[in-house]
Design a protein around this motif. Structure first.
Motif, PDB file in Angstrom:
ATOM      1  N   SER A   1      -1.762   1.273 -19.718  1.00  0.00           N
ATOM      2  CA  SER A   1      -2.406   0.285 -18.842  1.00  0.00           C
ATOM      3  C   SER A   1      -3.904   0.211 -19.149  1.00  0.00           C
ATOM      4  O   SER A   1      -4.480  -0.882 -19.215  1.00  0.00           O
TER       5      SER A   1
ATOM      6  N   PHE B   1      -3.992   6.184 -13.820  1.00  0.00           N
ATOM      7  CA  PHE B   1      -3.379   5.124 -14.628  1.00  0.00           C
ATOM      8  C   PHE B   1      -2.685   5.698 -15.852  1.00  0.00           C
ATOM      9  O   PHE B   1      -3.045   6.774 -16.345  1.00  0.00           O
ATOM     10  N   SER B   2      -1.720   4.939 -16.350  1.00  0.00           N
ATOM     11  CA  SER B   2      -1.124   5.268 -17.641  1.00  0.00           C
ATOM     12  C   SER B   2      -2.128   4.901 -18.732  1.00  0.00           C
ATOM     13  O   SER B   2      -2.881   3.930 -18.587  1.00  0.00           O
TER      14      SER B   2
ATOM     15  N   ALA C   1       4.813   6.914 -16.873  1.00  0.00           N
ATOM     16  CA  ALA C   1       4.803   5.718 -16.024  1.00  0.00           C
ATOM     17  C   ALA C   1       6.009   4.842 -16.342  1.00  0.00           C
ATOM     18  O   ALA C   1       6.375   4.681 -17.513  1.00  0.00           O
TER      19      ALA C   1
ATOM     20  N   HIS D   1      -7.223   5.982  -8.916  1.00  0.00           N
ATOM     21  CA  HIS D   1      -5.779   5.981  -9.225  1.00  0.00           C
ATOM     22  C   HIS D   1      -5.550   6.597 -10.607  1.00  0.00           C
ATOM     23  O   HIS D   1      -6.372   6.425 -11.506  1.00  0.00           O
TER      24      HIS D   1
ATOM     25  N   LEU E   1      -5.385  -4.396 -12.829  1.00  0.00           N
ATOM     26  CA  LEU E   1      -6.573  -4.322 -13.689  1.00  0.00           C
ATOM     27  C   LEU E   1      -7.056  -5.711 -14.102  1.00  0.00           C
ATOM     28  O   LEU E   1      -8.265  -5.935 -14.240  1.00  0.00           O
TER      29      LEU E   1
ATOM     30  N   GLN F   1       5.601   0.415 -12.952  1.00  0.00           N
ATOM     31  CA  GLN F   1       4.241   0.913 -12.717  1.00  0.00           C
ATOM     32  C   GLN F   1       3.247   0.292 -13.707  1.00  0.00           C
ATOM     33  O   GLN F   1       2.156  -0.119 -13.311  1.00  0.00           O
TER      34      GLN F   1
ATOM     35  N   GLU G   1       0.100  -1.875 -12.617  1.00  0.00           N
ATOM     36  CA  GLU G   1      -1.232  -1.390 -12.989  1.00  0.00           C
ATOM     37  C   GLU G   1      -1.989  -2.440 -13.802  1.00  0.00           C
ATOM     38  O   GLU G   1      -3.164  -2.704 -13.532  1.00  0.00           O
TER      39      GLU G   1
END
Ligand SMILES: [Zn+2]
Ligand SMILES: [Zn+2]
Length: 175
Positions: free
Chosen positions: A97, A93-94, A19, A91, A31, A23, A27
């Motif tokens: 995140s 996510f990393s 990411a 989604h 969140l 991003q 993200e």
């Protein structure tokens, strides 16, 4: 931690492995907003007749301290702790995140339960750091101000308390 790990093991959710900084920023911002909405919904549910029993341990703190953050029933912990499950399904996510959620959550919780008015000027009540004042009012009055760190859900659903909502309760203890 177990349930998100289970989602990954089942292949229902995946992680973004590379990411970018942009991003990660987007993200984490998403969140933070989702965390507020998720908290508000679950907190309102915890104030219903059916679930109130599981929320009363947290409300034993009428005057909060950062330790109040850790005072809650296991059912409440499960309800609030599942915050990243739905986003993970929609989604990729990393991991950074996702790991940011418990970090900002504990920071916000400590601010919210600090019993410290960061901005004593009532005109600044819209500012997010005044989550401390808003949540103090929630503990003092029990009803109203169900949001976490931001005021937008209470404003949207008409559950915001005025800044002087607890004056009567405070006076009763002072005199
Ligand atoms: Zn409550
Ligand atoms: Zn609280």
């Amino acid at each position: 931690m177990i349930f998100p790990w289970g989602l990954l093991q089942l292949g229902w959710a995946h992680l973004a492995l590379q990411a970018s900084a942009v991003q990660l920023t987007l993200e984490i911002s998403a969140l933070v907003i989702w965390n507020e909405i998720h908290f508000y919904i679950n907190h309102r549910l915890l104030h219903t007749r059916w679930l109130k029993h599981f929320h009363l341990p947290h409300h034993r703190s009428i005057v909060t301290t950062p330790w109040s953050t850790y005072s809650f029933h296991p059912i409440e912990a499960i309800m609030l702790g599942n915050v990243i499950m739905l986003p993970m399904l929609v989604h990729d996510f990393s991991i950074y995140s996702l790991a940011a959620v418990p970090v900002f959550s504990i920071i916000f919780n400590n601010i919210g339960h600090s019993n410290y008015d960061f901005l004593p000027d009532a005109h600044h009540d819209r500012w997010w750091l005044n989550g401390a004042r808003r949540h103090h009012l929630h503990h003092a009055c029990f009803h109203g101000n169900y949001g976490f760190m931001f005021p937008f859900m209470d404003r949207l659903l008409n559950t915001a308390l005025p800044p002087d909502a607890a004056d009567k309760q405070i006076k009763r203890h002072v005199t």
